[in-house]
Design a protein around this motif. Sequence first.
Motif, PDB file in Angstrom:
ATOM      1  N   ALA A 115      18.691  14.485  -6.244  1.00 21.87           N
ATOM      2  CA  ALA A 115      18.206  13.112  -6.427  1.00 21.87           C
ATOM      3  C   ALA A 115      17.188  12.766  -5.350  1.00 21.87           C
ATOM      4  O   ALA A 115      17.375  13.056  -4.168  1.00 21.87           O
ATOM      5  CB  ALA A 115      19.368  12.127  -6.374  1.00 21.87           C
ATOM      6  N   GLY A 116      16.114  12.142  -5.768  1.00 23.89           N
ATOM      7  CA  GLY A 116      15.112  11.677  -4.815  1.00 23.89           C
ATOM      8  C   GLY A 116      15.391  10.249  -4.385  1.00 23.89           C
ATOM      9  O   GLY A 116      16.235   9.555  -4.948  1.00 23.89           O
ATOM     10  N   VAL A 117      14.684   9.800  -3.364  1.00 23.01           N
ATOM     11  CA  VAL A 117      14.874   8.430  -2.872  1.00 23.01           C
ATOM     12  C   VAL A 117      13.668   7.563  -3.194  1.00 23.01           C
ATOM     13  O   VAL A 117      13.635   6.398  -2.804  1.00 23.01           O
ATOM     14  CB  VAL A 117      15.131   8.433  -1.341  1.00 23.01           C
ATOM     15  N   GLY A 118      12.684   8.130  -3.903  1.00 21.48           N
ATOM     16  CA  GLY A 118      11.460   7.392  -4.168  1.00 21.48           C
ATOM     17  C   GLY A 118      11.691   6.114  -4.941  1.00 21.48           C
ATOM     18  O   GLY A 118      11.226   5.033  -4.551  1.00 21.48           O
ATOM     19  N   LEU A 119      12.413   6.197  -6.062  1.00 18.26           N
ATOM     20  CA  LEU A 119      12.653   5.010  -6.885  1.00 18.26           C
ATOM     21  C   LEU A 119      13.497   3.993  -6.130  1.00 18.26           C
ATOM     22  O   LEU A 119      13.240   2.784  -6.196  1.00 18.26           O
ATOM     23  CB  LEU A 119      13.345   5.411  -8.198  1.00 18.26           C
ATOM     24  N   THR A 120      14.519   4.483  -5.428  1.00 17.40           N
ATOM     25  CA  THR A 120      15.371   3.574  -4.650  1.00 17.40           C
ATOM     26  C   THR A 120      14.560   2.840  -3.599  1.00 17.40           C
ATOM     27  O   THR A 120      14.741   1.630  -3.378  1.00 17.40           O
ATOM     28  CB  THR A 120      16.505   4.366  -3.973  1.00 17.40           C
ATOM     29  N   LEU A 138       0.836  -1.203   0.000  1.00 21.97           N
ATOM     30  CA  LEU A 138       0.000   0.000   0.000  1.00 21.97           C
ATOM     31  C   LEU A 138       0.869   1.250   0.000  1.00 21.97           C
ATOM     32  O   LEU A 138       0.617   2.196  -0.758  1.00 21.97           O
ATOM     33  CB  LEU A 138      -0.940  -0.009   1.208  1.00 21.97           C
ATOM     34  N   ARG A 139       1.921   1.270   0.834  1.00 23.05           N
ATOM     35  CA  ARG A 139       2.807   2.436   0.891  1.00 23.05           C
ATOM     36  C   ARG A 139       3.555   2.612  -0.436  1.00 23.05           C
ATOM     37  O   ARG A 139       3.761   3.750  -0.891  1.00 23.05           O
ATOM     38  CB  ARG A 139       3.812   2.294   2.045  1.00 23.05           C
ATOM     39  N   MET A 140       3.963   1.525  -1.067  1.00 25.62           N
ATOM     40  CA  MET A 140       4.641   1.615  -2.360  1.00 25.62           C
ATOM     41  C   MET A 140       3.697   2.175  -3.425  1.00 25.62           C
ATOM     42  O   MET A 140       4.094   2.983  -4.268  1.00 25.62           O
ATOM     43  CB  MET A 140       5.160   0.236  -2.782  1.00 25.62           C
ATOM     44  N   THR A 141       2.437   1.754  -3.360  1.00 27.74           N
ATOM     45  CA  THR A 141       1.445   2.279  -4.297  1.00 27.74           C
ATOM     46  C   THR A 141       1.214   3.759  -4.065  1.00 27.74           C
ATOM     47  O   THR A 141       1.140   4.552  -5.015  1.00 27.74           O
ATOM     48  CB  THR A 141       0.117   1.513  -4.152  1.00 27.74           C
ATOM     49  N   GLN A 142       1.087   4.148  -2.800  1.00 31.97           N
ATOM     50  CA  GLN A 142       0.889   5.563  -2.476  1.00 31.97           C
ATOM     51  C   GLN A 142       2.069   6.397  -2.962  1.00 31.97           C
ATOM     52  O   GLN A 142       1.889   7.505  -3.474  1.00 31.97           O
ATOM     53  CB  GLN A 142       0.698   5.730  -0.965  1.00 31.97           C
ATOM     54  N   ARG A 161      12.381  -1.943  -1.190  1.00 31.20           N
ATOM     55  CA  ARG A 161      11.275  -2.576  -0.468  1.00 31.20           C
ATOM     56  C   ARG A 161      10.792  -3.835  -1.168  1.00 31.20           C
ATOM     57  O   ARG A 161      10.487  -4.832  -0.516  1.00 31.20           O
ATOM     58  CB  ARG A 161      10.127  -1.579  -0.302  1.00 31.20           C
ATOM     59  N   ALA A 162      10.734  -3.798  -2.483  1.00 33.36           N
ATOM     60  CA  ALA A 162      10.335  -5.000  -3.221  1.00 33.36           C
ATOM     61  C   ALA A 162      11.320  -6.132  -2.971  1.00 33.36           C
ATOM     62  O   ALA A 162      10.933  -7.291  -2.765  1.00 33.36           O
ATOM     63  CB  ALA A 162      10.229  -4.699  -4.712  1.00 33.36           C
ATOM     64  N   GLY A 163      12.621  -5.801  -2.977  1.00 33.10           N
ATOM     65  CA  GLY A 163      13.636  -6.823  -2.726  1.00 33.10           C
ATOM     66  C   GLY A 163      13.541  -7.411  -1.335  1.00 33.10           C
ATOM     67  O   GLY A 163      13.683  -8.616  -1.142  1.00 33.10           O
TER      68      GLY A 163
END
Length: 265
Positions: free
Chosen positions: A228-233, A174-178, A238-240
Motif C-alpha cells: 500500500a502506498g501513502v500517496g492517496l492518504t 503545489l506539493r499535492m499537485t506534484q 493534507r486537504a483536511g
Amino acid sequence: MQAFAGEIGIVIIATLFLLLITVAPILFVLMHQRQYHRYLSDKEEIKNLNQRELLQSQLEIQNQTFQQIGEELHDNIGQLLTVALMRLNTLEDEVIDPDAQQSVQQTREIIRTIITDVRALAKTLDHDTVRRFGLLASLTLELERIQRTGRIQIQFQTSGETYSLGEQTETVLLRMTQESLNNALKHAQAQSITVSVDYQPTLFILSISDDGRGFELEDVAKRALDKAGVGLTNLYRRAGLLGGTCSIVSHPGAGTRVEIKLPRT
C-alpha cells in the motif's frame, strides 16, 4: 378555611417537590451532555492543532530537503552539464567528419535540454518560488517541465480572478499537485493530463485529471501494508488540514480525477 388553605399549600409544595425530582435528573443529563460535547469539541480542536503542527513540521522538513536537492541540482549537476556542453563545443570544432559533427550537435542539444529541465526542476523544488511568484507561476513552471519531456500532453486551465491563499497553503497545494502528477506519470500510463484552477469568490478548486488506465479505489484500500502506498492518504490528510476536502474519482480504463476544494478565508 385555614385548613383548606393549608391543604393547598401542601399540594403546591408536593407538586414543586415532584417537579424538582423530575426536572433535576433532566437538567443533570443536559449539563453532562453539554460538558461532554464541549470535551469532544476541545479534544477535536487539540487533535486538529496537533495535526496542523505536524503538517507544519513535515512541510518544513520537506522544504529543507527539496531546497538541498534543488541547490545540488543547480550548483553541481548544472555546472557539470555546462562543462560537458563547453567540451562538446570544442569537440565540434575539432571534428571533421560531417556525421560525427551532426552527432556532436545532437548531443549538445540534448544536454542543453537537460540543463533547462534541471534548472526548472530546481526552481519547483524551491519553496521560495511559491513565495516569490505565487501558485499559478509555480504550477506553470512544473507543467512546462513535464511537457518538455515529450512523454505526455499537458493542458493548464485557469478561471476566475486570482487571489492569494497564503504561502503555506499554496506550497502544500503545489506539493499535492506534484504528487498527483507523479502518480499519473508513474502508474496511469496516460497520454494527457489536464490541470485546472478555479478561483471562485468563496471557494478555490484545483483538479488534476488524466486519461490513463485508472484503478478501483476499493482495491487500493484493501492492499496489504507492504504493497500500500501513502500517496492517496497524504492527499486526503493534507486537504483536511488545510480546512478543505480532496475527492478522487477513478475507474479502470476511465482515467483518474483528483479534486481539491478549499474555502477562501
